[in-house]
Motif scaffolding. Structure first.
Motif, PDB file in Angstrom:
ATOM      1  N   ILE A 176       0.931  -1.203  -0.122  1.00  0.00           N
ATOM      2  CA  ILE A 176       0.061  -0.003   0.108  1.00  0.00           C
ATOM      3  C   ILE A 176       0.744   1.352   0.046  1.00  0.00           C
ATOM      4  CG2 ILE A 176      -1.806   1.359   1.385  1.00  0.00           C
ATOM      5  CD1 ILE A 176      -2.992  -1.411   2.196  1.00  0.00           C
ATOM      6  N   ARG A 177       1.916   1.097   0.670  1.00  0.00           N
ATOM      7  CA  ARG A 177       2.929   2.393   0.785  1.00  0.00           C
ATOM      8  C   ARG A 177       3.440   2.685  -0.676  1.00  0.00           C
ATOM      9  NH1 ARG A 177       8.105   3.819   1.281  1.00  0.00           N
ATOM     10  NH2 ARG A 177       8.661   1.859   0.774  1.00  0.00           N
ATOM     11  N   LYS A 183       1.568   6.565  -6.972  1.00  0.00           N
ATOM     12  CA  LYS A 183       0.655   7.349  -7.363  1.00  0.00           C
ATOM     13  C   LYS A 183       0.854   8.695  -7.093  1.00  0.00           C
ATOM     14  CE  LYS A 183      -4.548   8.032  -6.603  1.00  0.00           C
ATOM     15  NZ  LYS A 183      -5.674   7.588  -5.819  1.00  0.00           N
ATOM     16  N   ALA A 184       1.554   9.254  -6.202  1.00  0.00           N
ATOM     17  CA  ALA A 184       1.877  10.595  -5.614  1.00  0.00           C
ATOM     18  C   ALA A 184       2.977  10.879  -6.787  1.00  0.00           C
ATOM     19  CB  ALA A 184       2.414  10.595  -4.405  1.00  0.00           C
ATOM     20  N   GLU A 189       4.058  13.933 -11.871  1.00  0.00           N
ATOM     21  CA  GLU A 189       4.521  14.128 -12.990  1.00  0.00           C
ATOM     22  C   GLU A 189       3.328  14.627 -13.833  1.00  0.00           C
ATOM     23  OE1 GLU A 189       5.663  10.252 -13.851  1.00  0.00           O
ATOM     24  OE2 GLU A 189       7.621  10.460 -12.963  1.00  0.00           O
ATOM     25  N   HIS A 190       2.061  14.384 -13.590  1.00  0.00           N
ATOM     26  CA  HIS A 190       1.022  14.891 -14.369  1.00  0.00           C
ATOM     27  C   HIS A 190       0.968  16.385 -14.052  1.00  0.00           C
ATOM     28  CE1 HIS A 190      -2.919  15.087 -16.377  1.00  0.00           C
ATOM     29  NE2 HIS A 190      -3.493  15.499 -15.273  1.00  0.00           N
TER      30      HIS A 190
END
Length: 304
Positions: A176-177, A183-184, A189-190
């Motif tokens: 999960i970490r 995801k972060a 980047e997005h």
């Protein structure tokens, strides 16, 4: 490391009957840290003079954890009737009512001879699946009270299962970490890409502006009758202002960046709905030339 002999081909020669060899290391598999296997190892039809025949099932749990039983695995067995196993399942779900995806216990059959070989075989298969799933759930494995009261396990077996459940929880939390971190990073980047495109949209000419794929804008209307409208980007900022161009074909509008530089055309994709935005679908299109022909490229979607 373990080594094997690998033939070495001599230059300009075929392999010889007694070739020279080189020692290549073999990568060893990592040691198993833990495992827990559940199965129905035996069944028996019990016949008595006072009741109808019934079947008993022997549940065997084989568990290993390198920290609690480093010398080898340990086993736990219990032999019960199907009705008793069902009672154990009911007790388990009562004590742990919020289990994620609890396994389904095999259904109880009525008006069926449970001593028939086909019925026994089906129940063995279903019970094996049930207990394999049950003893892979960390919420069960780390609950010593449940293991003791429901299955009457000894302390050593309970400690091994607790260690296995704790390790599964640690691995899950670590995953999960890692997923959260990825995801972060992807979101940063997005946002960096959006920021770069936003700056280009406000400072660069149309030929060098490239929007990310599947980018969507939102129309925010002001005094629309006077051509006052804005396009809001996915980051919540105003990217462009809209100017209505009545001299163009119906459903088309020009918009400009915040510096007033005309950029793209907005094309109404629902041609039968008139000039307004009401209920219509719009896209941002970009003019370009291909082989001397003026073309339009659909580059983004607008939602209202």
């Amino acid at each position: 490391p373990i080594y094997v002999q690998q033939p070495v081909k001599q230059q300009n020669q075929e392999y010889q009957s007694a070739p020279s060899v080189a020692l290549l290391p073999i990568t060893e598999a990592p040691p198993v840290q833990h495992y827990c296997r559940a199965s129905i190892t035996e069944t028996q039809v019990i016949k008595t003079d006072t009741s109808k025949p019934y079947v008993t099932f022997t549940l065997e749990i084989v568990a290993f954890h390198q920290s609690t039983c480093p010398l080898g695995n340990i086993k736990f067995t219990t032999t019960q009737r199907f009705s008793t196993l069902l009672q154990i399942h009911d007790s388990l779900t009562t004590q742990l009512p919020f289990l994620p995806n609890p396994p389904a216990f095999p259904p109880k059959r009525f008006f069926t001879d449970e001593t028939q070989p086909a019925m026994i075989k089906e129940r063995v298969s279903r019970l094996t699946i049930y207990y394999s799933r049950t003893f892979s759930i960390p919420e069960i494995l780390v609950n010593k009270t449940v293991l003791s009261s429901c299955f009457q396990m000894d302390e050593k077996m309970i400690d091994v299962l607790y260690s296995i459940g704790s390790t599964i929880n640690q691995d899950r939390n670590e995953q999960i970490r890692v997923d959260t971190l990825r995801k972060a990073i992807k979101e940063r980047e997005h946002q960096t890409v959006l920021e770069n495109v936003y700056v280009q949209a406000q400072t660069h000419p149309i030929q060098s502006l490239v929007l990310p794929s599947a980018m969507r804008f939102t129309l925010r209307e002001g005094a629309w009758s006077m051509g006052d409208a804005e396009l809001i980007g996915p980051d919540g900022r105003e990217w462009f202002k809209l100017n209505r161009q009545s001299y163009r074909a119906f459903g088309k509008f020009l918009f400009q960046n915040r510096r007033g530089i005309p950029l793209y055309i907005i094309q109404n994709m629902s041609w039968n709905r008139g000039l307004g935005f009401g209920g219509a679908s719009y896209s941002i299109i970009k003019p370009f030339t291909r082989n001397g022909t003026q073309c339009l490229e659909n580059v983004a979607e607008i939602v209202r």
